[in-house]
Write an enzyme that holds these catalytic residues in place. Structure first.
Site, PDB file in Angstrom:
ATOM      1  N   HIS A  14     -34.688 -48.281  30.924  1.00  0.00           N
ATOM      2  CA  HIS A  14     -35.289 -47.456  31.916  1.00  0.00           C
ATOM      3  C   HIS A  14     -36.792 -46.418  32.189  1.00  0.00           C
ATOM      4  O   HIS A  14     -36.410 -45.871  31.942  1.00  0.00           O
ATOM      5  CB  HIS A  14     -33.587 -47.037  32.774  1.00  0.00           C
ATOM      6  CG  HIS A  14     -34.184 -46.930  33.948  1.00  0.00           C
ATOM      7  ND1 HIS A  14     -33.312 -47.114  35.372  1.00  0.00           N
ATOM      8  CD2 HIS A  14     -34.972 -46.311  35.298  1.00  0.00           C
ATOM      9  CE1 HIS A  14     -34.004 -46.512  35.831  1.00  0.00           C
ATOM     10  NE2 HIS A  14     -34.658 -46.179  36.856  1.00  0.00           N
ATOM     11  N   HIS A  16     -40.055 -45.557  34.121  1.00  0.00           N
ATOM     12  CA  HIS A  16     -41.173 -46.061  35.469  1.00  0.00           C
ATOM     13  C   HIS A  16     -43.114 -45.504  34.657  1.00  0.00           C
ATOM     14  O   HIS A  16     -43.090 -44.903  34.159  1.00  0.00           O
ATOM     15  CB  HIS A  16     -40.884 -45.175  36.359  1.00  0.00           C
ATOM     16  CG  HIS A  16     -39.839 -44.854  37.598  1.00  0.00           C
ATOM     17  ND1 HIS A  16     -39.492 -45.895  38.356  1.00  0.00           N
ATOM     18  CD2 HIS A  16     -38.171 -44.725  37.059  1.00  0.00           C
ATOM     19  CE1 HIS A  16     -38.547 -45.569  38.801  1.00  0.00           C
ATOM     20  NE2 HIS A  16     -37.984 -45.316  38.052  1.00  0.00           N
ATOM     21  N   LYS A 100     -33.540 -56.035  39.437  1.00  0.00           N
ATOM     22  CA  LYS A 100     -33.492 -54.143  40.442  1.00  0.00           C
ATOM     23  C   LYS A 100     -33.229 -54.817  40.796  1.00  0.00           C
ATOM     24  O   LYS A 100     -34.071 -54.828  42.170  1.00  0.00           O
ATOM     25  CB  LYS A 100     -34.776 -53.097  40.404  1.00  0.00           C
ATOM     26  CG  LYS A 100     -34.478 -52.449  40.158  1.00  0.00           C
ATOM     27  CD  LYS A 100     -33.197 -51.813  39.528  1.00  0.00           C
ATOM     28  CE  LYS A 100     -32.897 -50.058  39.657  1.00  0.00           C
ATOM     29  NZ  LYS A 100     -34.063 -49.291  39.336  1.00  0.00           N
ATOM     30  N   HIS A 137     -29.373 -49.349  41.563  1.00  0.00           N
ATOM     31  CA  HIS A 137     -29.640 -48.593  41.907  1.00  0.00           C
ATOM     32  C   HIS A 137     -28.330 -48.047  42.188  1.00  0.00           C
ATOM     33  O   HIS A 137     -28.460 -48.555  43.006  1.00  0.00           O
ATOM     34  CB  HIS A 137     -30.518 -48.165  42.170  1.00  0.00           C
ATOM     35  CG  HIS A 137     -30.481 -46.738  42.639  1.00  0.00           C
ATOM     36  ND1 HIS A 137     -31.848 -45.547  42.068  1.00  0.00           N
ATOM     37  CD2 HIS A 137     -30.149 -45.662  43.302  1.00  0.00           C
ATOM     38  CE1 HIS A 137     -31.937 -44.123  42.485  1.00  0.00           C
ATOM     39  NE2 HIS A 137     -30.416 -44.276  43.619  1.00  0.00           N
ATOM     40  N   HIS A 175     -28.336 -45.018  34.969  1.00  0.00           N
ATOM     41  CA  HIS A 175     -28.929 -43.490  35.149  1.00  0.00           C
ATOM     42  C   HIS A 175     -27.361 -43.309  35.714  1.00  0.00           C
ATOM     43  O   HIS A 175     -27.417 -42.047  37.381  1.00  0.00           O
ATOM     44  CB  HIS A 175     -30.194 -43.209  36.224  1.00  0.00           C
ATOM     45  CG  HIS A 175     -30.506 -43.525  36.871  1.00  0.00           C
ATOM     46  ND1 HIS A 175     -29.075 -44.378  38.402  1.00  0.00           N
ATOM     47  CD2 HIS A 175     -31.704 -44.072  37.466  1.00  0.00           C
ATOM     48  CE1 HIS A 175     -30.378 -44.703  39.022  1.00  0.00           C
ATOM     49  NE2 HIS A 175     -31.317 -45.202  39.179  1.00  0.00           N
ATOM     50  N   ASP A 248     -35.146 -42.912  32.450  1.00  0.00           N
ATOM     51  CA  ASP A 248     -35.620 -43.104  33.990  1.00  0.00           C
ATOM     52  C   ASP A 248     -36.084 -42.114  34.395  1.00  0.00           C
ATOM     53  O   ASP A 248     -37.010 -41.457  34.939  1.00  0.00           O
ATOM     54  CB  ASP A 248     -34.333 -42.524  34.942  1.00  0.00           C
ATOM     55  CG  ASP A 248     -34.778 -42.514  36.059  1.00  0.00           C
ATOM     56  OD1 ASP A 248     -35.533 -43.124  36.597  1.00  0.00           O
ATOM     57  OD2 ASP A 248     -34.154 -42.028  37.170  1.00  0.00           O
TER      58      ASP A 248
END
Length: 347
Positions: A14, A16, A100, A137, A175, A248
């Protein structure tokens, strides 16, 4: 007492990376230690089609540091207009590794997410049949639900019903932050996995709020009370096969974090492996770190583990730089606020 630890090269399930100047700056911080990463699609505009994913993947590959051995694992951002055929074809071709699901408004750049789960049920059905993983999420966004309860309510109201309606759908609870989520994933039949971040293993909500607001610890899902952090550590260090690392790691400029409406996200990629070794060391579970960081994730995603290795050594406290300079401004690094005595010495 163990002084040196060699593991198969880890993956980040995970991550970004953003785009443009931010991508250029933060990508080397992941490729230094990680061989693969699940890339989040919540850009502006989001990565919603296979064509979007192919274009974003090309930009990531073009930004790789010279000599880097790194594979970006792309994802599609699910909307209520997502095309099942596009999803299945993109996964079959190897272009994407997962889809996602963001409930609309749950986190950064999630406004295009799903409001009515019934409208995407045909996509879930197609994904289950084709073996496409769904990354979730896991928070409800109802204004009447306290922010510290959103994950537990999501499991009951949204996730469990989706899984009951869609047998065989492979789901990753991303997460996770609560004892409730730990208990739920422990019941996995093999189709349910979970990622845990570096920072949620090391901080609780006191770190954000006691002694003044600490915006660089603020993320979504927000860190919970200490009993939940303890449950996360127990699960991560237990050897349970369906839980694995997803940092994350989410860079925002210092100005965007330290503002009247600070962005949610913790930038942990540069220090994750050292911090994880510290957590597992303190739990007397260094022998289980490789499973969490390097083995369980590939198994769930039906990929081989990496052949290369990294080595960590115990030593003096890690000197964590205050920030990383980027073309958009400085990004503050995650600092757990206590000594980390492990260092990556070979990657």
């Amino acid at each position: 007492m163990t002084q040196t630890l060699t593991l198969r090269r880890p993956d980040d399930w995970h991550l970004h990376l953003r785009d443009g100047a931010m991508l250029q700056a933060v990508l080397p911080e992941t490729t230094r230690h990680f061989a693969r990463a699940i890339i989040m699609p919540n850009l502006v505009p989001p990565v919603v089609t296979s064509a979007d994913a192919a274009a974003y993947r090309a930009r990531i590959l073009a930004a790789l540091p010279p000599g880097a051995d790194f594979t970006p694992l792309m994802t599609l951002y699910m909307t209520e207009q997502t095309d099942s055929a596009d999803v299945v074809a993109a996964h079959a071709s190897g272009l994407i590794a997962a889809v996602k699901l963001y409930p609309a408004g749950a986190t950064t750049n999630s406004a295009s997410g799903v409001r009515d789960m019934a409208r995407v049920q045909p996509v879930f059905d197609a994904m289950a049949e084709a073996g496409v993983p769904l990354c979730v999420h896991g928070e409800v966004t109802d204004p009447d639900i306290d922010i510290f309860d959103r994950e537990a309510v999501f499991i009951d109201r949204v996730l469990d019903p989706i899984r009951r309606r869609t047998p065989g759908l492979r789901v990753v609870m991303e997460h996770i932050t609560t004892a409730d989520a730990c208990a739920y994933v422990r019941e996995s039949d093999g189709t349910l996995g979970a990622t845990i971040t570096t920072h949620h293993l090391m901080i609780n909500r006191n770190h954000i709020l006691v002694g003044g607001i600490k915006p660089h610890y603020y993320c979504l899902p927000v860190a919970k009370r200490e009993s939940h952090r303890t449950a996360l550590v127990e699960l991560a260090t237990s050897g349970f096969p369906y839980v694995f690392l997803g940092t994350d790691s989410a860079p925002h400029t210092q100005a965007n974090k330290e503002s009247a409406c600070g962005c949610a996200g913790v930038f942990s990629a540069p220090v994750t492996m050292a911090c994880l070794a510290q957590v597992f060391d303190e739990a007397n579970a260094l022998d289980r770190l490789e499973a969490f960081a390097s083995l369980n994730g590939p198994t769930f995603y039906r990929m081989p583990p990496n052949d290369a290795t990294i080595t960590l050594e115990r030593g003096a406290p890690l000197d964590i730089p205050a920030s990383l300079e980027t073309g958009e401004g400085p990004v503050v690094l995650f600092d757990p606020g206590r000594p980390v005595n492990w260092h990556v010495t070979k990657a």
